[in-house]
Design a protein around this motif. Structure first.
Motif, short mmCIF file in Angstrom:
data_model
loop_
_atom_site.label_atom_id
_atom_site.label_comp_id
_atom_site.label_asym_id
_atom_site.label_seq_id
_atom_site.Cartn_x
_atom_site.Cartn_y
_atom_site.Cartn_z
N GLY A 1 -12.42 -59.67 -10.42
CA GLY A 1 -11.04 -59.34 -10.69
C GLY A 1 -10.11 -60.44 -10.25
O GLY A 1 -10.55 -61.52 -9.86
N MET A 2 -8.82 -60.13 -10.31
CA MET A 2 -7.79 -61.09 -9.92
C MET A 2 -6.73 -60.40 -9.09
O MET A 2 -6.55 -59.19 -9.20
CB MET A 2 -7.17 -61.72 -11.17
N THR A 3 -6.06 -61.18 -8.27
CA THR A 3 -4.98 -60.64 -7.45
C THR A 3 -3.90 -61.71 -7.26
O THR A 3 -4.21 -62.90 -7.25
CB THR A 3 -5.50 -60.15 -6.09
N GLU A 4 -2.68 -61.26 -7.15
CA GLU A 4 -1.58 -62.17 -6.90
C GLU A 4 -1.48 -62.53 -5.41
O GLU A 4 -1.14 -63.65 -5.06
CB GLU A 4 -0.25 -61.53 -7.33
N HIS A 5 -1.77 -61.54 -4.56
CA HIS A 5 -1.62 -61.73 -3.12
C HIS A 5 -2.85 -61.17 -2.40
O HIS A 5 -2.92 -59.96 -2.17
CB HIS A 5 -0.36 -61.00 -2.62
N PRO A 6 -3.79 -62.03 -2.04
CA PRO A 6 -4.97 -61.54 -1.32
C PRO A 6 -4.57 -60.92 0.02
O PRO A 6 -3.64 -61.37 0.68
CB PRO A 6 -5.81 -62.80 -1.09
N THR A 7 -5.28 -59.88 0.39
CA THR A 7 -5.11 -59.25 1.70
C THR A 7 -6.19 -59.80 2.60
O THR A 7 -7.37 -59.45 2.48
CB THR A 7 -5.22 -57.72 1.59
N TYR A 8 -5.81 -60.71 3.48
CA TYR A 8 -6.76 -61.39 4.35
C TYR A 8 -7.08 -60.56 5.58
O TYR A 8 -6.19 -59.92 6.16
CB TYR A 8 -6.21 -62.76 4.77
N ILE A 9 -8.36 -60.61 5.98
CA ILE A 9 -8.82 -59.84 7.15
C ILE A 9 -9.75 -60.69 8.02
O ILE A 9 -10.30 -61.70 7.57
CB ILE A 9 -9.56 -58.56 6.73
N LYS A 10 -9.90 -60.24 9.24
CA LYS A 10 -10.88 -60.80 10.16
C LYS A 10 -11.37 -59.66 11.04
O LYS A 10 -10.78 -58.57 11.05
CB LYS A 10 -10.27 -61.91 11.02
N GLN A 11 -12.46 -59.90 11.75
CA GLN A 11 -12.99 -58.88 12.64
C GLN A 11 -12.42 -59.09 14.04
O GLN A 11 -12.54 -60.18 14.62
CB GLN A 11 -14.52 -58.95 12.67
N GLU B 1 -10.70 -68.08 -5.66
CA GLU B 1 -10.30 -69.32 -6.31
C GLU B 1 -8.89 -69.18 -6.88
O GLU B 1 -8.61 -68.25 -7.63
CB GLU B 1 -11.29 -69.62 -7.44
N GLU B 2 -8.02 -70.11 -6.51
CA GLU B 2 -6.66 -70.08 -7.04
C GLU B 2 -6.70 -70.59 -8.48
O GLU B 2 -7.26 -71.65 -8.76
CB GLU B 2 -5.73 -70.94 -6.19
N VAL B 3 -6.13 -69.81 -9.40
CA VAL B 3 -6.11 -70.17 -10.82
C VAL B 3 -4.71 -69.98 -11.39
O VAL B 3 -3.90 -69.25 -10.84
CB VAL B 3 -7.12 -69.32 -11.64
N ASP B 4 -4.47 -70.63 -12.52
CA ASP B 4 -3.23 -70.45 -13.25
C ASP B 4 -3.35 -69.13 -14.01
O ASP B 4 -4.25 -68.96 -14.84
CB ASP B 4 -3.01 -71.62 -14.21
N GLY B 5 -2.48 -68.19 -13.76
CA GLY B 5 -2.56 -66.87 -14.38
C GLY B 5 -2.13 -66.83 -15.83
O GLY B 5 -2.46 -65.90 -16.55
N GLY B 6 -1.42 -67.85 -16.31
CA GLY B 6 -0.92 -67.87 -17.68
C GLY B 6 -2.02 -67.73 -18.73
O GLY B 6 -1.95 -66.84 -19.58
N MET C 1 -2.12 -67.07 -8.70
CA MET C 1 -3.02 -65.96 -8.91
C MET C 1 -4.40 -66.40 -8.40
O MET C 1 -4.75 -67.56 -8.48
CB MET C 1 -3.06 -65.60 -10.39
N TYR C 2 -5.16 -65.45 -7.88
CA TYR C 2 -6.47 -65.74 -7.33
C TYR C 2 -7.54 -64.94 -8.07
O TYR C 2 -7.38 -63.75 -8.31
CB TYR C 2 -6.52 -65.36 -5.85
N LYS C 3 -8.62 -65.63 -8.40
CA LYS C 3 -9.76 -65.02 -9.07
C LYS C 3 -10.83 -64.74 -8.01
O LYS C 3 -11.14 -65.61 -7.20
CB LYS C 3 -10.30 -65.98 -10.13
N ILE C 4 -11.38 -63.54 -8.04
CA ILE C 4 -12.42 -63.14 -7.10
C ILE C 4 -13.74 -63.10 -7.86
O ILE C 4 -13.87 -62.38 -8.83
CB ILE C 4 -12.12 -61.76 -6.49
#
Length: 106
Positions: free
Chosen positions: A12-22, A63-68, A1-4
């Motif tokens: 917030g938090m997300t399980e799967h970040p949606t990565y982008i570039k220009q 930041e990757e975090v433990d979601g538990g 899980m990732y913390k934003i």
């Protein structure tokens, strides 16, 4: 899980970040994490701290975090809220019956 986070505050938090570039034409496009300069979260493009600039976008840290532990904290909070709601409904019922909690216990 990732913390934003932004400026130390959790967005917030997300399980799967949606990565982008220009892209060269200026459009934001999906890409692998290694090529990313940002992420999209709740429909908003955000720049990732430490990556090439993503013009006009707010900078966040991913930041990757433990979601538990996060999940346990949320479950505990919901349990507390549920208990408060039950107590509130009980007190409203007493008021509608014209009773007080001390009269009800007699």
């Amino acid at each position: 899980m990732y913390k934003i986070t932004k400026d130390g505050a959790s967005l917030g938090m997300t399980e799967h970040p949606t990565y982008i570039k220009q892209a060269p034409n200026g459009c934001l496009v999906l890409c692998p994490e290694a090529e990313a300069t940002g992420i999209v979260w709740e429909g908003t493009p955000l720049h990732l701290l430490g990556r090439d600039d993503l013009e006009g976008r707010e900078t966040v840290m991913l930041e990757e975090v433990d979601g538990g532990p996060e999940l346990l904290t949320a479950v505990d909070a919901l349990s507390d809220i549920d208990a408060m709601n039950v107590d509130h409904e009980y007190r409203l019922t007493l008021v509608s019956l014209g009773l007080t909690s001390t009269e009800e216990n007699k």
